[in-house]
Design a protein around this motif. Structure first.
Motif, PDB file in Angstrom:
ATOM      1  N   HIS A  11       0.715  -1.185  -0.125  1.00  0.00           N
ATOM      2  CA  HIS A  11      -0.093  -0.096   0.243  1.00  0.00           C
ATOM      3  C   HIS A  11       0.703   1.011   0.222  1.00  0.00           C
ATOM      4  O   HIS A  11       0.928   2.170  -0.216  1.00  0.00           O
ATOM      5  N   ARG A  12       1.848   1.116   0.475  1.00  0.00           N
ATOM      6  CA  ARG A  12       2.824   2.296   0.772  1.00  0.00           C
ATOM      7  C   ARG A  12       3.334   2.786  -0.583  1.00  0.00           C
ATOM      8  O   ARG A  12       3.816   3.728  -1.208  1.00  0.00           O
ATOM      9  N   TRP A  13       3.722   1.494  -1.192  1.00  0.00           N
ATOM     10  CA  TRP A  13       4.105   2.257  -2.483  1.00  0.00           C
ATOM     11  C   TRP A  13       3.214   2.653  -3.379  1.00  0.00           C
ATOM     12  O   TRP A  13       3.888   3.420  -4.569  1.00  0.00           O
ATOM     13  N   LEU A  14       2.475   1.228  -3.813  1.00  0.00           N
ATOM     14  CA  LEU A  14       0.897   2.113  -4.344  1.00  0.00           C
ATOM     15  C   LEU A  14       0.513   3.217  -3.711  1.00  0.00           C
ATOM     16  O   LEU A  14       0.076   4.391  -5.407  1.00  0.00           O
ATOM     17  N   GLY A  15       0.949   3.947  -3.219  1.00  0.00           N
ATOM     18  CA  GLY A  15       0.342   5.022  -2.717  1.00  0.00           C
ATOM     19  C   GLY A  15       1.814   6.171  -2.643  1.00  0.00           C
ATOM     20  O   GLY A  15       1.307   7.871  -2.397  1.00  0.00           O
ATOM     21  N   GLU A  16       2.972   6.070  -2.917  1.00  0.00           N
ATOM     22  CA  GLU A  16       3.665   6.854  -3.633  1.00  0.00           C
ATOM     23  C   GLU A  16       4.458   7.275  -2.326  1.00  0.00           C
ATOM     24  O   GLU A  16       4.743   8.522  -1.918  1.00  0.00           O
ATOM     25  N   VAL A  17       4.180   6.879  -0.985  1.00  0.00           N
ATOM     26  CA  VAL A  17       5.124   6.777  -0.507  1.00  0.00           C
ATOM     27  C   VAL A  17       6.514   7.279  -0.710  1.00  0.00           C
ATOM     28  O   VAL A  17       7.208   7.958   0.176  1.00  0.00           O
ATOM     29  N   TYR A  18       6.835   5.788  -1.181  1.00  0.00           N
ATOM     30  CA  TYR A  18       8.556   5.518  -1.127  1.00  0.00           C
ATOM     31  C   TYR A  18       8.468   6.162  -2.754  1.00  0.00           C
ATOM     32  O   TYR A  18       7.620   5.652  -3.846  1.00  0.00           O
ATOM     33  N   ARG A  19       9.797   6.517  -2.712  1.00  0.00           N
ATOM     34  CA  ARG A  19      10.163   7.594  -4.163  1.00  0.00           C
ATOM     35  C   ARG A  19      11.468   7.009  -4.531  1.00  0.00           C
ATOM     36  O   ARG A  19      11.917   6.946  -3.441  1.00  0.00           O
ATOM     37  N   VAL A  20      11.705   7.184  -5.363  1.00  0.00           N
ATOM     38  CA  VAL A  20      13.327   6.735  -5.633  1.00  0.00           C
ATOM     39  C   VAL A  20      13.685   7.945  -6.676  1.00  0.00           C
ATOM     40  O   VAL A  20      13.157   8.485  -7.328  1.00  0.00           O
ATOM     41  N   PRO A  21      14.624   8.982  -5.478  1.00  0.00           N
ATOM     42  CA  PRO A  21      15.003   9.816  -6.096  1.00  0.00           C
ATOM     43  C   PRO A  21      15.717  10.010  -7.773  1.00  0.00           C
ATOM     44  O   PRO A  21      16.865   9.235  -7.821  1.00  0.00           O
ATOM     45  N   THR A  22      15.270  10.592  -7.865  1.00  0.00           N
ATOM     46  CA  THR A  22      16.003  11.557  -9.316  1.00  0.00           C
ATOM     47  C   THR A  22      17.061  12.773  -9.898  1.00  0.00           C
ATOM     48  O   THR A  22      16.498  13.241  -8.688  1.00  0.00           O
ATOM     49  N   ASN A  23      17.520  12.395 -10.763  1.00  0.00           N
ATOM     50  CA  ASN A  23      18.408  14.440 -11.001  1.00  0.00           C
ATOM     51  C   ASN A  23      17.552  14.838 -12.184  1.00  0.00           C
ATOM     52  O   ASN A  23      18.471  15.688 -12.584  1.00  0.00           O
ATOM     53  N   GLU A  24      16.643  14.233 -13.104  1.00  0.00           N
ATOM     54  CA  GLU A  24      16.004  15.231 -14.431  1.00  0.00           C
ATOM     55  C   GLU A  24      14.749  15.988 -13.534  1.00  0.00           C
ATOM     56  O   GLU A  24      14.710  16.303 -12.341  1.00  0.00           O
ATOM     57  N   PRO A  25      15.170  17.125 -14.111  1.00  0.00           N
ATOM     58  CA  PRO A  25      14.239  18.104 -14.424  1.00  0.00           C
ATOM     59  C   PRO A  25      13.126  18.306 -14.496  1.00  0.00           C
ATOM     60  O   PRO A  25      12.381  16.982 -15.333  1.00  0.00           O
ATOM     61  N   GLU A  26      11.975  19.186 -14.115  1.00  0.00           N
ATOM     62  CA  GLU A  26      10.876  18.506 -14.068  1.00  0.00           C
ATOM     63  C   GLU A  26      10.600  18.778 -15.588  1.00  0.00           C
ATOM     64  O   GLU A  26      10.934  20.069 -16.408  1.00  0.00           O
ATOM     65  N   MET A  27       9.106  18.659 -15.652  1.00  0.00           N
ATOM     66  CA  MET A  27       8.661  19.018 -16.971  1.00  0.00           C
ATOM     67  C   MET A  27       7.953  20.134 -17.264  1.00  0.00           C
ATOM     68  O   MET A  27       7.008  20.280 -16.422  1.00  0.00           O
ATOM     69  N   PRO A  28       8.467  21.411 -17.529  1.00  0.00           N
ATOM     70  CA  PRO A  28       7.581  22.130 -17.985  1.00  0.00           C
ATOM     71  C   PRO A  28       6.168  21.776 -18.176  1.00  0.00           C
ATOM     72  O   PRO A  28       5.909  21.850 -18.920  1.00  0.00           O
ATOM     73  N   VAL A  29       5.611  23.034 -17.329  1.00  0.00           N
ATOM     74  CA  VAL A  29       3.611  22.848 -17.894  1.00  0.00           C
ATOM     75  C   VAL A  29       3.391  23.356 -18.835  1.00  0.00           C
ATOM     76  O   VAL A  29       3.869  24.106 -19.881  1.00  0.00           O
ATOM     77  N   GLY A  30       3.073  22.652 -19.745  1.00  0.00           N
ATOM     78  CA  GLY A  30       2.616  22.649 -21.143  1.00  0.00           C
ATOM     79  C   GLY A  30       2.765  21.751 -21.852  1.00  0.00           C
ATOM     80  O   GLY A  30       2.320  21.908 -22.971  1.00  0.00           O
ATOM     81  N   LEU A  31       4.038  20.732 -21.330  1.00  0.00           N
ATOM     82  CA  LEU A  31       4.269  20.373 -22.289  1.00  0.00           C
ATOM     83  C   LEU A  31       4.186  18.369 -21.901  1.00  0.00           C
ATOM     84  O   LEU A  31       4.509  17.507 -22.699  1.00  0.00           O
ATOM     85  N   GLU A  32       3.597  18.403 -20.957  1.00  0.00           N
ATOM     86  CA  GLU A  32       3.036  16.688 -20.438  1.00  0.00           C
ATOM     87  C   GLU A  32       2.097  16.284 -21.669  1.00  0.00           C
ATOM     88  O   GLU A  32       2.724  15.122 -22.153  1.00  0.00           O
ATOM     89  N   ASP A  33       1.470  16.957 -22.421  1.00  0.00           N
ATOM     90  CA  ASP A  33       0.734  15.978 -23.400  1.00  0.00           C
ATOM     91  C   ASP A  33       1.637  15.394 -25.103  1.00  0.00           C
ATOM     92  O   ASP A  33       0.821  14.732 -25.633  1.00  0.00           O
ATOM     93  N   GLU A  34       3.058  16.817 -25.138  1.00  0.00           N
ATOM     94  CA  GLU A  34       3.699  15.722 -26.060  1.00  0.00           C
ATOM     95  C   GLU A  34       4.499  14.349 -26.349  1.00  0.00           C
ATOM     96  O   GLU A  34       5.042  14.504 -25.165  1.00  0.00           O
TER      97      GLU A  34
END
Length: 67
Positions: free
Chosen positions: A44-67
């Motif tokens: 349940h913790r994994w499915l609820g995204e309580v645990y996360r794997v850290p990354t160094n990737e920059p976040e996606m700019p707003v408006g580009l999620e659909d591309e």
């Protein structure tokens, strides 16, 4: 977590591995957990995204999620 119930016959001896959810003794059937309940809590913790794997990737700019 303390428990006054008698030890289960299938529990790993004292000093052995501990359940990552509650710290109780691990049972071979539910390894690395002590019970089905602790395994379900962890899932349940994994499915609820309580645990996360850290990354160094920059976040996606707003408006580009659909591309």
């Amino acid at each position: 977590m303390t428990d006054d119930s008698p030890p289960r016959p299938d529990a790993v001896r004292v000093g052995g591995p501990a359940c990552p959810t509650c710290g109780g003794p691990v049972t071979p059937r539910h390894r690395p957990f002590c019970s089905r309940r602790c395994a379900d809590v962890d899932l349940h913790r994994w499915l609820g995204e309580v645990y996360r794997v850290p990354t160094n990737e920059p976040e996606m700019p707003v408006g580009l999620e659909d591309e």
